[in-house]
Motif scaffolding. Structure first.
Motif, PDB file in Angstrom:
ATOM      1  N   ALA A   5      -6.764  37.421 -13.031  1.00  0.00           N
ATOM      2  CA  ALA A   5      -7.603  37.348 -14.303  1.00  0.00           C
ATOM      3  C   ALA A   5      -8.939  36.420 -13.898  1.00  0.00           C
ATOM      4  CB  ALA A   5      -6.815  36.635 -15.504  1.00  0.00           C
ATOM      5  N   VAL A   6      -8.721  35.369 -13.063  1.00  0.00           N
ATOM      6  CA  VAL A   6      -9.615  34.172 -12.958  1.00  0.00           C
ATOM      7  C   VAL A   6     -10.654  35.012 -12.009  1.00  0.00           C
ATOM      8  CG1 VAL A   6     -10.257  32.301 -11.615  1.00  0.00           C
ATOM      9  CG2 VAL A   6      -8.325  31.951 -13.365  1.00  0.00           C
ATOM     10  N   LEU A   7     -10.212  35.551 -10.752  1.00  0.00           N
ATOM     11  CA  LEU A   7     -10.828  36.281  -9.730  1.00  0.00           C
ATOM     12  C   LEU A   7     -11.750  37.431 -10.575  1.00  0.00           C
ATOM     13  CD1 LEU A   7      -8.355  36.456  -6.922  1.00  0.00           C
ATOM     14  CD2 LEU A   7     -10.410  35.215  -6.868  1.00  0.00           C
ATOM     15  N   THR A   8     -11.198  38.091 -11.414  1.00  0.00           N
ATOM     16  CA  THR A   8     -11.835  39.253 -11.971  1.00  0.00           C
ATOM     17  C   THR A   8     -12.972  38.722 -12.761  1.00  0.00           C
ATOM     18  OG1 THR A   8      -9.829  40.405 -12.213  1.00  0.00           O
ATOM     19  CG2 THR A   8     -11.623  41.310 -13.592  1.00  0.00           C
ATOM     20  N   TRP A   9     -12.660  37.644 -13.713  1.00  0.00           N
ATOM     21  CA  TRP A   9     -13.985  37.144 -14.476  1.00  0.00           C
ATOM     22  C   TRP A   9     -14.983  36.554 -13.582  1.00  0.00           C
ATOM     23  CZ3 TRP A   9     -15.282  38.483 -18.940  1.00  0.00           C
ATOM     24  CH2 TRP A   9     -14.237  39.127 -20.062  1.00  0.00           C
ATOM     25  N   ALA A  10     -14.447  35.829 -12.576  1.00  0.00           N
ATOM     26  CA  ALA A  10     -15.418  35.053 -11.643  1.00  0.00           C
ATOM     27  C   ALA A  10     -16.462  36.123 -11.266  1.00  0.00           C
ATOM     28  CB  ALA A  10     -14.811  34.469 -10.522  1.00  0.00           C
ATOM     29  N   LEU A  56     -18.928  37.590 -13.913  1.00  0.00           N
ATOM     30  CA  LEU A  56     -19.947  36.237 -14.327  1.00  0.00           C
ATOM     31  C   LEU A  56     -20.951  36.414 -13.053  1.00  0.00           C
ATOM     32  CD1 LEU A  56     -17.855  33.746 -16.093  1.00  0.00           C
ATOM     33  CD2 LEU A  56     -19.280  35.368 -16.987  1.00  0.00           C
ATOM     34  N   LEU A  57     -20.371  36.424 -11.979  1.00  0.00           N
ATOM     35  CA  LEU A  57     -21.381  36.493 -10.559  1.00  0.00           C
ATOM     36  C   LEU A  57     -22.410  37.503 -10.497  1.00  0.00           C
ATOM     37  CD1 LEU A  57     -19.083  34.880  -7.774  1.00  0.00           C
ATOM     38  CD2 LEU A  57     -21.010  33.842  -8.817  1.00  0.00           C
ATOM     39  N   MET A  62     -24.874  34.589  -7.558  1.00  0.00           N
ATOM     40  CA  MET A  62     -24.219  35.382  -6.537  1.00  0.00           C
ATOM     41  C   MET A  62     -24.722  34.894  -5.283  1.00  0.00           C
ATOM     42  SD  MET A  62     -22.127  37.718  -5.841  1.00  0.00           S
ATOM     43  CE  MET A  62     -21.575  39.113  -6.895  1.00  0.00           C
ATOM     44  N   ARG A  63     -26.146  34.876  -5.276  1.00  0.00           N
ATOM     45  CA  ARG A  63     -26.633  34.476  -3.717  1.00  0.00           C
ATOM     46  C   ARG A  63     -26.207  33.214  -3.364  1.00  0.00           C
ATOM     47  NH1 ARG A  63     -31.182  37.288  -6.349  1.00  0.00           N
ATOM     48  NH2 ARG A  63     -32.120  35.583  -6.688  1.00  0.00           N
ATOM     49  N   LYS A  64     -26.156  32.247  -4.208  1.00  0.00           N
ATOM     50  CA  LYS A  64     -25.791  30.715  -3.956  1.00  0.00           C
ATOM     51  C   LYS A  64     -24.416  30.683  -3.578  1.00  0.00           C
ATOM     52  CE  LYS A  64     -25.534  26.251  -5.895  1.00  0.00           C
ATOM     53  NZ  LYS A  64     -25.990  25.382  -7.011  1.00  0.00           N
ATOM     54  N   ALA A  65     -23.585  31.522  -3.954  1.00  0.00           N
ATOM     55  CA  ALA A  65     -21.903  31.677  -3.731  1.00  0.00           C
ATOM     56  C   ALA A  65     -21.860  32.290  -2.258  1.00  0.00           C
ATOM     57  CB  ALA A  65     -21.460  32.572  -4.879  1.00  0.00           C
ATOM     58  N   GLN A  66     -22.712  33.378  -2.168  1.00  0.00           N
ATOM     59  CA  GLN A  66     -22.676  34.262  -0.814  1.00  0.00           C
ATOM     60  C   GLN A  66     -23.023  33.324   0.345  1.00  0.00           C
ATOM     61  OE1 GLN A  66     -25.167  37.783  -1.864  1.00  0.00           O
ATOM     62  NE2 GLN A  66     -23.174  38.888  -1.834  1.00  0.00           N
ATOM     63  N   ALA A  67     -24.057  32.618   0.018  1.00  0.00           N
ATOM     64  CA  ALA A  67     -24.643  31.430   0.993  1.00  0.00           C
ATOM     65  C   ALA A  67     -23.637  30.483   1.446  1.00  0.00           C
ATOM     66  CB  ALA A  67     -25.904  30.887   0.659  1.00  0.00           C
ATOM     67  N   GLU A  68     -22.857  30.134   0.606  1.00  0.00           N
ATOM     68  CA  GLU A  68     -21.782  29.046   0.710  1.00  0.00           C
ATOM     69  C   GLU A  68     -20.801  29.729   1.450  1.00  0.00           C
ATOM     70  OE1 GLU A  68     -19.071  26.076  -1.529  1.00  0.00           O
ATOM     71  OE2 GLU A  68     -20.490  26.989  -2.689  1.00  0.00           O
ATOM     72  N   VAL A  69     -20.445  30.993   1.063  1.00  0.00           N
ATOM     73  CA  VAL A  69     -19.387  31.392   1.856  1.00  0.00           C
ATOM     74  C   VAL A  69     -19.689  31.941   3.221  1.00  0.00           C
ATOM     75  CG1 VAL A  69     -18.040  33.730   1.923  1.00  0.00           C
ATOM     76  CG2 VAL A  69     -18.151  32.416  -0.366  1.00  0.00           C
ATOM     77  N   ASP A  70     -21.028  32.213   3.583  1.00  0.00           N
ATOM     78  CA  ASP A  70     -21.348  32.571   4.847  1.00  0.00           C
ATOM     79  C   ASP A  70     -21.377  31.265   5.687  1.00  0.00           C
ATOM     80  OD1 ASP A  70     -21.656  35.346   4.245  1.00  0.00           O
ATOM     81  OD2 ASP A  70     -23.689  35.029   3.946  1.00  0.00           O
TER      82      ASP A  70
END
Length: 219
Positions: A178-183, A186-187, A194-202
């Protein structure tokens, strides 16, 4: 545990990649139920991390998986139904959904009982201090179940242990999904986030790759 998270996540990513590739071939949109996909992912991680049991629910549907979801649906039904008819004498045998529920419960219990039995039979006798210092990452059957059996001793109550594992299995994977789905939802509503999260993951995955390459060179 991180290795388990990574391996299971890669299964899901591979599945998504194949669906995206198929979407390009048929030239039409393919709907994906992220909650169901994240539930399968979380279930596989809990299975391997807690029991050292591979449900493989990202790529297939096993009898144990069907039983888990069957018990979840019954738990939801009981939490919202205003008359606890399942407590009536003979309801367990006369009501079809109650028969199915107990059949599902037996499938899960048999699976967990087998895993608990194996963990207890392969338990190595040692004092608590030695067990606390044990390198569990080097074990073939590393899991939370392995740790619990080792620490609690050979006399640990099987039913209590099974109930603890059942709680982790059923309650643990659904909440995470449920947490992953809502995250993800929202992203998707906030492209800049979303771009900020993608940059951090990369960035983090890039660092991890470099670390692995350095370790290989040292070997």
């Amino acid at each position: 545990m991180v290795k388990i998270f990574t391996n299971c996540s890669e299964r899901t990513i591979t599945k998504f990649d194949k669906l995206i590739e198929k979407e390009g071939q048929v030239e039409k949109s393919i709907e994906l139920d992220l909650e169901a996909e994240f539930s399968s992912l979380a279930l596989d991680i809990i299975g391997l991390g807690v029991f050292n049991y591979d449900f493989g629910s990202v790529t297939k549907e096993s009898p144990v998986i069907k039983a888990v979801y069957g018990t979840l649906f019954e738990a939801e039904h009981r939490s919202t139904f205003y008359i606890p008819y399942w407590k009536l004498p003979l309801a367990r045998w006369m009501v079809p959904r109650q028969r199915k529920f107990h059949d599902d419960l037996k499938v899960i219990n048999d699976c967990l009982d087998g895993l608990i039995k194996n963990a207890k039979e392969t338990r190595q006798e040692a004092d608590v201090e030695n067990l606390q210092q044990r390198d569990y990452s080097s074990l073939k059957d590393v899991s939370l179940l392995r740790f619990l059996v080792d620490m609690r001793g050979a006399d640990v109550d099987d039913r209590q242990l099974r109930d603890d594992l059942m709680t982790m299995l059923i309650a643990g994977h659904e909440t995470t999904a449920a947490v992953l789905t809502w995250a993800a939802f929202l992203l998707a509503q906030n492209p800049s986030k979303m771009r900020k999260a993608q940059a951090e993951v990369d960035s983090l995955l890039g660092q991890q790759k470099m670390t692995l390459e350095c370790l290989k060179r040292l070997e």
